[in-house]
Motif scaffolding. Structure first.
Motif, PDB file in Angstrom:
ATOM      1  N   ALA A 224     -14.498  10.489   0.631  1.00  0.00           N
ATOM      2  CA  ALA A 224     -14.539  10.776  -0.809  1.00  0.00           C
ATOM      3  C   ALA A 224     -14.855   9.499  -1.587  1.00  0.00           C
ATOM      4  CB  ALA A 224     -13.208  11.364  -1.265  1.00  0.00           C
ATOM      5  N   ALA A 225     -14.261   8.391  -1.176  1.00  0.00           N
ATOM      6  CA  ALA A 225     -14.472   7.131  -1.883  1.00  0.00           C
ATOM      7  C   ALA A 225     -15.936   6.695  -1.776  1.00  0.00           C
ATOM      8  CB  ALA A 225     -13.548   6.055  -1.324  1.00  0.00           C
TER       9      ALA A 225
ATOM     10  N   GLN B  94     -10.343  -0.613   5.002  1.00  0.00           N
ATOM     11  CA  GLN B  94     -10.943   0.015   3.816  1.00  0.00           C
ATOM     12  C   GLN B  94     -11.905  -0.941   3.127  1.00  0.00           C
ATOM     13  OE1 GLN B  94      -7.885   1.652   1.231  1.00  0.00           O
ATOM     14  NE2 GLN B  94      -6.708   2.306   3.005  1.00  0.00           N
TER      15      GLN B  94
ATOM     16  N   PRO C  96       0.838  -1.214   0.000  1.00  0.00           N
ATOM     17  CA  PRO C  96       0.000   0.000   0.000  1.00  0.00           C
ATOM     18  C   PRO C  96       0.869   1.257   0.000  1.00  0.00           C
ATOM     19  CG  PRO C  96      -0.668  -1.548   1.733  1.00  0.00           C
ATOM     20  CD  PRO C  96       0.646  -2.020   1.212  1.00  0.00           C
ATOM     21  N   VAL C  97       0.484   2.270  -0.798  1.00  0.00           N
ATOM     22  CA  VAL C  97       1.297   3.484  -0.868  1.00  0.00           C
ATOM     23  C   VAL C  97       0.960   4.433   0.276  1.00  0.00           C
ATOM     24  CG1 VAL C  97       1.553   3.395  -3.369  1.00  0.00           C
ATOM     25  CG2 VAL C  97      -0.294   4.741  -2.382  1.00  0.00           C
ATOM     26  N   GLU C  98       1.936   5.252   0.630  1.00  0.00           N
ATOM     27  CA  GLU C  98       1.707   6.285   1.633  1.00  0.00           C
ATOM     28  C   GLU C  98       1.288   7.565   0.911  1.00  0.00           C
ATOM     29  OE1 GLU C  98       4.925   6.795   4.342  1.00  0.00           O
ATOM     30  OE2 GLU C  98       5.152   4.636   4.692  1.00  0.00           O
ATOM     31  N   ILE C  99       0.278   8.228   1.431  1.00  0.00           N
ATOM     32  CA  ILE C  99      -0.175   9.476   0.817  1.00  0.00           C
ATOM     33  C   ILE C  99      -0.170  10.583   1.860  1.00  0.00           C
ATOM     34  CG2 ILE C  99      -1.905  10.539  -0.650  1.00  0.00           C
ATOM     35  CD1 ILE C  99      -2.975   7.837  -1.355  1.00  0.00           C
ATOM     36  N   PRO C 100       0.961  11.260   2.011  1.00  0.00           N
ATOM     37  CA  PRO C 100       1.066  12.310   3.026  1.00  0.00           C
ATOM     38  C   PRO C 100       0.033  13.409   2.783  1.00  0.00           C
ATOM     39  CG  PRO C 100       3.205  11.883   1.984  1.00  0.00           C
ATOM     40  CD  PRO C 100       2.187  11.119   1.215  1.00  0.00           C
ATOM     41  N   GLY C 101      -0.584  13.860   3.846  1.00  0.00           N
ATOM     42  CA  GLY C 101      -1.487  15.013   3.738  1.00  0.00           C
ATOM     43  C   GLY C 101      -2.941  14.666   3.459  1.00  0.00           C
ATOM     44  N   VAL C 102      -3.204  13.428   3.022  1.00  0.00           N
ATOM     45  CA  VAL C 102      -4.597  13.020   2.794  1.00  0.00           C
ATOM     46  C   VAL C 102      -4.992  12.113   3.955  1.00  0.00           C
ATOM     47  CG1 VAL C 102      -6.190  11.780   1.286  1.00  0.00           C
ATOM     48  CG2 VAL C 102      -4.342  13.147   0.290  1.00  0.00           C
TER      49      VAL C 102
ATOM     50  N   ALA D 249      -3.598  18.215  -0.398  1.00  0.00           N
ATOM     51  CA  ALA D 249      -2.634  17.704   0.575  1.00  0.00           C
ATOM     52  C   ALA D 249      -1.285  18.395   0.406  1.00  0.00           C
ATOM     53  CB  ALA D 249      -2.479  16.198   0.405  1.00  0.00           C
TER      54      ALA D 249
ATOM     55  N   TYR E  52      -3.913   4.540  -6.473  1.00  0.00           N
ATOM     56  CA  TYR E  52      -4.412   3.984  -5.206  1.00  0.00           C
ATOM     57  C   TYR E  52      -5.784   4.576  -4.868  1.00  0.00           C
ATOM     58  CZ  TYR E  52      -4.198   2.436  -0.283  1.00  0.00           C
ATOM     59  OH  TYR E  52      -4.439   1.847   0.934  1.00  0.00           O
TER      60      TYR E  52
ATOM     61  N   VAL F  59      -3.062   8.746   4.982  1.00  0.00           N
ATOM     62  CA  VAL F  59      -3.155   7.389   4.473  1.00  0.00           C
ATOM     63  C   VAL F  59      -1.794   6.678   4.519  1.00  0.00           C
ATOM     64  CG1 VAL F  59      -3.760   5.955   2.486  1.00  0.00           C
ATOM     65  CG2 VAL F  59      -5.060   8.046   2.950  1.00  0.00           C
ATOM     66  N   ASN F  60      -1.706   5.693   5.379  1.00  0.00           N
ATOM     67  CA  ASN F  60      -0.534   4.820   5.485  1.00  0.00           C
ATOM     68  C   ASN F  60       0.776   5.503   5.881  1.00  0.00           C
ATOM     69  OD1 ASN F  60      -2.007   2.501   4.803  1.00  0.00           O
ATOM     70  ND2 ASN F  60      -1.777   2.932   2.616  1.00  0.00           N
TER      71      ASN F  60
ATOM     72  N   GLU G 226      -5.747  -1.774   4.974  1.00  0.00           N
ATOM     73  CA  GLU G 226      -6.346  -2.260   3.730  1.00  0.00           C
ATOM     74  C   GLU G 226      -7.659  -3.002   4.028  1.00  0.00           C
ATOM     75  OE1 GLU G 226      -4.243  -0.358   1.554  1.00  0.00           O
ATOM     76  OE2 GLU G 226      -4.753  -2.014   0.221  1.00  0.00           O
TER      77      GLU G 226
ATOM     78  N   LEU H 143      -7.569  15.900  -4.278  1.00  0.00           N
ATOM     79  CA  LEU H 143      -7.164  15.516  -2.921  1.00  0.00           C
ATOM     80  C   LEU H 143      -5.658  15.664  -2.749  1.00  0.00           C
ATOM     81  CD1 LEU H 143      -9.175  12.269  -2.032  1.00  0.00           C
ATOM     82  CD2 LEU H 143      -9.139  14.396  -0.727  1.00  0.00           C
TER      83      LEU H 143
ATOM     84  N   ARG I 288      -9.925   2.901  -5.048  1.00  0.00           N
ATOM     85  CA  ARG I 288     -10.935   2.887  -3.984  1.00  0.00           C
ATOM     86  C   ARG I 288     -12.236   3.537  -4.435  1.00  0.00           C
ATOM     87  NH1 ARG I 288      -8.205  -0.699  -2.879  1.00  0.00           N
ATOM     88  NH2 ARG I 288      -6.724  -0.831  -1.159  1.00  0.00           N
ATOM     89  N   GLY I 289     -12.325   3.819  -5.754  1.00  0.00           N
ATOM     90  CA  GLY I 289     -13.578   4.334  -6.298  1.00  0.00           C
ATOM     91  C   GLY I 289     -13.613   5.839  -6.472  1.00  0.00           C
ATOM     92  N   ILE I 290     -12.517   6.515  -6.138  1.00  0.00           N
ATOM     93  CA  ILE I 290     -12.476   7.974  -6.272  1.00  0.00           C
ATOM     94  C   ILE I 290     -12.133   8.335  -7.713  1.00  0.00           C
ATOM     95  CG2 ILE I 290     -11.290  10.065  -5.494  1.00  0.00           C
ATOM     96  CD1 ILE I 290     -10.841   8.676  -2.817  1.00  0.00           C
TER      97      ILE I 290
ATOM     98  N   ASN J 290     -10.844  11.407   5.337  1.00  0.00           N
ATOM     99  CA  ASN J 290     -11.285  12.187   4.176  1.00  0.00           C
ATOM    100  C   ASN J 290     -11.266  11.360   2.911  1.00  0.00           C
ATOM    101  OD1 ASN J 290     -11.825  14.473   5.553  1.00  0.00           O
ATOM    102  ND2 ASN J 290      -9.827  15.440   5.143  1.00  0.00           N
ATOM    103  N   PHE J 291     -10.265  10.543   2.837  1.00  0.00           N
ATOM    104  CA  PHE J 291     -10.106   9.692   1.679  1.00  0.00           C
ATOM    105  C   PHE J 291     -11.268   8.698   1.573  1.00  0.00           C
ATOM    106  CE2 PHE J 291      -8.055   5.333   1.534  1.00  0.00           C
ATOM    107  CZ  PHE J 291      -8.224   5.110   0.185  1.00  0.00           C
TER     108      PHE J 291
END
Ligand SMILES: Nc1ncnc2c1ncn2[C@@H]1O[C@H](COP(=O)(O)OP(=O)(O)OP(=O)(O)O)[C@@H](O)[C@H]1O
Ligand SMILES: [Mg+2]
Lengths: 250, 428
Positions: free
Chosen positions: A101-102, A158, A87-93, B400, B382, A142-143, A155, B396, B386-388, A97-98
């Motif tokens: 949005a999904a 989610q 799984p990737v890291e997404i700094p700031g999200v 960020a 990624y 995220v991660n 994961e 997003l 997840r559907g975004i 919130n993620f």
């Protein structure tokens, strides 16, 4: 549920999947095993719509709809979920919130009314409890800075939030200690239902003690070369893959 | 008679135009400052890309045009960011618009035009003292020709929680705006000023705004600079700030759009235990050119400065960041942090980033980082998995990326406005 027929896919002109066929019916759990580099993650990526891979032949359908024709997000909205091996890291999200949005995009696609803020938070609470994910982690990026085990649990969290009809777990068990493994398996087992299917990619029979599969397949050189029931996993654990490689080349 | 070279002829013509557009400059009332500024304009050539400070930013087009005085009237209502809840003060083409302005009525706070302040003798002591330290050609131009601007003085120990919201509206064709503000926050006082520069599509102008800020002991000053000019605007913006002990100076420079923008930010940290925060963000599209030059000068020990500039550079646009940090020999125990991060979205976009740390003290903590990269496509994938939707996924990630800069903006309505605008731009 999922029908894959004679699937060929390559990356940077290397053919990785070479005529792979697999059918998964509603409610079934399929385990896929196979040596390193045999194409397990490639299969998962191609199904999820990773654009790095080029599909050169064959078909894949989810409930009769052509998966290969859809963008990654639409596959997810149709109910496909991939728990990533890395799984990737997404700094700031933030995780929250993620997921908000999904869920919003997924529900919109399915013509469902958006979840109210309180229903959403209730869902977060319930599902994070299911995988024993620390409440602090749900609010973090995220991660980012998660341990290997926390990433894997995230994961599954989610997955529980998005409630897919087909979930592919790519080595979700790798690097987990036995307690974390039980938690992850419990999460998956709780979600098992006659309408939901799973493909579990793993190297270790250990996981299959907790998530008991209906079928076990061996993927080798981009093809499924052997299928059986859960006993096959035990046999592989004991004997390794050499005998299968021999069978294939013979 | 001396024969002028082609470049000198251009310079003469440009200055003649500006002089005609700015008939009654403030400096008429300050002979010494005017003479010094005129001398700089005469003796120095117009900067070219051969000089280090202008290496990536050309002024040829700006100099090659004749600029005129603009009309004094235009309805500014639609340009205000709603709910900032400040005292709105409007300048149209550099001219104060009393009818559209609401002068503050708070005790200890004096706000008036620079022309009035000059007449009232309020500018005698410090006016021009910071800009004079360096004879920059365009700053000299401002000193010589600025016609007006805003004077703000806040008495000691006065805290004002409502911002002063200065709107600079530019209109017309080939309009020249040369304006100058002077802001003084006395000991232990607390003030926020928003400076919002706007113009409509189809406008063309040269805008040169200089600010002088004096932040006294234990005072706090926030300056929110928002640039959102449509049309063909050459915008030249300079801040000179000096802060003394225990004070805090926070500035945000957000360029939402601009055809050609050059920002010069210079801060003299001239007292112990000061805090200085510089945040900036820019997102040029099309063929826009946005250049931020900053300078933090640590003169005294035990101070901390923190600088974060984030850019997203798209299409055929260019962005420039040059961040100077001086730590003078006396400025021991300085903590200076600088970060410039950029995302380049297109092959034709250009980003020039240059941190310049000059450290002459030995017991200091200084760090800087400059990164320029592409969008993290793995993260986009990624999120999509997840559907975004792809668009929302990119939004997003943009949000960020600029979050630390946006979160620093002291006014919530202003922050949301900037964030929305940046996101609109990223999806365009
Ligand atoms: N970008 C790439 N370019 C060329 N070959 C690649 C690329 N990415 C993956 N491969 C190759 O594709 C093959 C299949 O990789 P894949 O990740 O699907 O294997 P896997 O079965 O998941 O292995 P593991 O058990 O180690 O996770 C490997 O031989 C790998 O080296
Ligand atoms: Mg793999």
């Amino acid at each position: 549920m999922l029908k894959i027929n004679d699937l060929h896919a390559s990356i940077e002109d290397n053919e990785i999947l070479r005529g792979l066929s697999l059918e998964v019916k509603p409610g079934e759990v399929h385990a896929i095993m196979g040596p390193n580099g045999s194409g397990k993650s490639t299969l998962a990526s191609v199904l999820a719509g990773n654009e790095d891979y080029e599909v050169t032949g064959g078909s894949a359908e989810l409930d009769g709809k052509d998966l290969l024709d859809m963008g990654t997000e639409d596959r997810a909205r149709e109910g496909l979920f991939l728990a990533f091996q890395y799984p990737v890291e997404i700094p700031g999200v933030s995780n929250i919130n993620f997921l908000r949005a999904a869920l919003k995009d997924i529900r919109e696609y399915r013509n469902l009314a958006p979840l109210s803020a309180s229903d959403f938070l209730k869902l977060v609470k319930e599902k994070s409890a299911l995988v024993e994910l620390d409440g602090k982690l749900t609010n973090r990026s995220v991660n980012e800075g998660f341990s290997g085990g926390e990433k894997k649990r995230n994961e599954i969290f989610q997955m529980a939030m998005l409630e897919p009809k087909l979930a592919i777990l790519d080595e979700t068990d790798s690097g987990l200690d036995i307690d974390a493994l039980k938690v992850v398996a419990h999460g998956v087992n709780t979600m098992r239902s006659p309408e939901r299917s799973f493909i579990v990619i793993t190297h270790y029979q250990r996981l299959l003690d907790y998530i008991v599969p209906d079928f076990v397949h061996v993927l080798y050189k981009g093809r499924i070369v052997k299928s059986g029931t859960k006993e096959l996993a035990l046999e592989l654990e004991e004997k390794g893959y050499d005998w299968i490689k021999e069978e294939v080349t013979a | 008679m001396e024969v002028l070279s082609a470049t000198d002829q251009k310079k003469e013509a440009f200055l003649k135009g500006i002089a005609a557009a700015c008939e009654t400059p403030l400096s008429m009332g300050a002979t010494q400052l005017r003479e010094a500024a005129m001398a700089t304009l005469e003796s120095q050539p117009v900067p070219t890309t051969r000089s280090e400070a202008w290496k990536y930013t050309r002024v040829t087009r700006l100099i090659g045009k004749t600029w005129n005085k603009g009309e004094a009237q235009e309805n500014a209502t639609e340009y205000f960011v709603p709910e900032v809840n400040g005292w709105n003060i409007v300048f149209v083409n550099g001219q104060f618009d009393a009818a559209q302005s609401t002068m503050p009525d708070a005790a200890g706070l004096t706000v008036m035009t620079m022309a009035d302040a000059l007449k009232a003798g309020k500018l005698d002591a410090q006016w021009g003292s910071l800009t004079q330290q360096q004879s920059d050609w365009f700053e000299a131009l401002n000193m010589a020709f600025a016609t007006d601007g805003l004077y703000i003085h806040l008495e000691a120990k006065t805290a004002i929680d409502r911002p002063i919201y200065l709107l600079h509206l530019t209109t017309g064709d080939a309009t020249a705006v040369v304006s100058r503000n002077f802001i003084q926050v006395e000991k232990g006082a607390n003030l926020t000023v928003v400076q919002h520069a706007v113009s409509a599509e189809g406008t063309s102008a040269y805008v040169n705004i200089v600010n002088e800020h004096f932040v006294a002991d234990n005072a706090q000053f926030n300056f929110e600079k928002i640039q959102d000019e449509a049309g063909e605007i050459y915008h030249h913006s300079t801040e000179w700030a000096e802060q003394t002990r225990d004070s805090r100076y926070d500035i945000r420079s957000i360029t939402l759009q601009g055809h050609w923008v050059r920002n010069n930010l210079n801060i003299r940290v001239n007292g112990e235990n000061c805090g200085t925060n510089l945040y900036g963000s820019y997102m040029p599209n099309g063929k826009e050119h946005i250049d931020n030059h900053t300078m933090v000068d640590h003169l005294i020990p035990h101070c901390e400065s923190n600088e974060v500039y984030k850019g997203i550079v798209n299409d055929k646009s260019t962005a420039v960041f040059n961040g100077k940090v001086f730590v003078r020999p006396d400025a021991q125990k300085t903590n200076a942090f600088q970060q410039n991060a950029n995302i380049v979205l297109s092959d034709d976009a250009e980003m020039y980033s240059k941190p310049e740390l000059e450290i002459y003290a030995d017991d200091v903590k200084c760090s800087h980082g400059s990164t320029t990269g592409q969008f993290d496509e793995e993260a986009v994938y990624y999120l999509r998995a997840r559907g975004i939707g792809e668009q929302s996924a990119r939004m997003l990630l943009v949000q960020a990326f600029v979050a630390d800069v946006m979160d620093a903006i002291s006014n919530d309505a202003l922050r949301d406005y900037c964030l929305n605008k940046l996101q609109e731009r990223a999806s365009a």
